[in-house]
Design a protein around this motif. Structure first.
Motif, short mmCIF file in Angstrom:
data_model
loop_
_atom_site.label_atom_id
_atom_site.label_comp_id
_atom_site.label_asym_id
_atom_site.label_seq_id
_atom_site.Cartn_x
_atom_site.Cartn_y
_atom_site.Cartn_z
N ASP A 47 0.81 -1.23 0.00
CA ASP A 47 0.00 0.00 0.00
C ASP A 47 0.84 1.27 0.00
N GLY A 48 1.93 1.29 -0.76
CA GLY A 48 2.75 2.49 -0.84
C GLY A 48 3.59 2.73 0.40
N LYS A 49 3.79 1.71 1.21
CA LYS A 49 4.61 1.83 2.42
C LYS A 49 5.54 0.62 2.49
N ILE A 50 6.75 0.87 2.99
CA ILE A 50 7.71 -0.21 3.18
C ILE A 50 7.75 -0.54 4.66
N THR A 51 7.49 -1.80 4.97
CA THR A 51 7.53 -2.26 6.35
C THR A 51 8.78 -3.11 6.54
N VAL A 52 9.56 -2.78 7.56
CA VAL A 52 10.77 -3.52 7.86
C VAL A 52 10.54 -4.27 9.17
N LEU A 53 10.75 -5.59 9.14
CA LEU A 53 10.50 -6.43 10.32
C LEU A 53 11.64 -7.42 10.51
N PRO A 54 11.90 -7.81 11.77
CA PRO A 54 12.88 -8.88 11.99
C PRO A 54 12.26 -10.23 11.67
N ARG A 55 13.05 -11.12 11.05
CA ARG A 55 12.54 -12.45 10.72
C ARG A 55 12.53 -13.35 11.94
N THR A 56 13.53 -13.17 12.80
CA THR A 56 13.64 -13.99 14.00
C THR A 56 13.77 -13.08 15.21
#
Length: 177
Positions: A47-56
């Protein structure tokens, strides 16, 4: 929980972002930049946004979560607006000028210092005592500004040298009679 990392990075109009595996690529009016993320971090474009998340939930993933999010935000801002660092030169006879693809610095040495301007970076000298460094890559702009400042850092007695425009030089008192 990371306070910075949990906020998504908005993608402004005119910027196209592509997430391929661990590589985030942004293309805008100032060029194209890409960033490789570590394996413990993942990025998603929604949706026009970049989400950065940890995998572990490892320590390394938690440590690099906010850093990766900030680097992605700098990537998007760089290709959209760019970054600028301003330097000021103080001292009698100290001056700078842009000559072709080089920055010529006269900083009190017996010779002029010639600094080649890299591709993707623009330098302007509005006055002989001010230098403006602009570019899309925040790290590169800051590194070039630090290298130029390193030729003659400001000294604490008279304040002579090359300094950042927002830098405050703590002055020392001179020798007493």
């Amino acid at each position: 929980m990371s306070r910075i990392g949990k906020h998504p990075v908005p993608v402004p109009a005119g910027v196209t972002v592509q997430v391929t595996g661990q590589t985030v690529t942004a293309k805008g009016k100032l060029g194209q930049l890409s960033l490789n993320l570590i394996d413990e971090i993942e990025a998603k474009l929604e949706d026009g946004k970049i989400t950065v998340l940890p995998r572990t939930e490892t320590v390394r993933a938690r440590q690099n979560w906010a850093t990766a999010r900030t680097n992605v935000a700098n990537l998007v801002t760089g290709v959209d607006k760019g970054f600028t660092r301003n330097l000021e030169i103080t001292g009698v006879g100290y001056k700078a000028a842009v000559a072709g693809s080089e920055l010529v610095l006269n900083l009190g040495f017996s010779h002029d210092i010639r600094y080649p301007i890299p591709a993707g970076i623009t330098m302007k000298c509005e006055k002989p005592t001010s230098i403006s460094i602009s570019g899309a890559d925040k790290q590169q702009v800051g590194q070039i500004a630090a290298e130029i400042r390193g030729y003659r850092p400001p000294e604490p007695y008279k304040g002579k040298g090359v300094k950042y425009d927002n830098e405050t030089i703590i002055r020392k008192e001179g020798k007493k009679k």
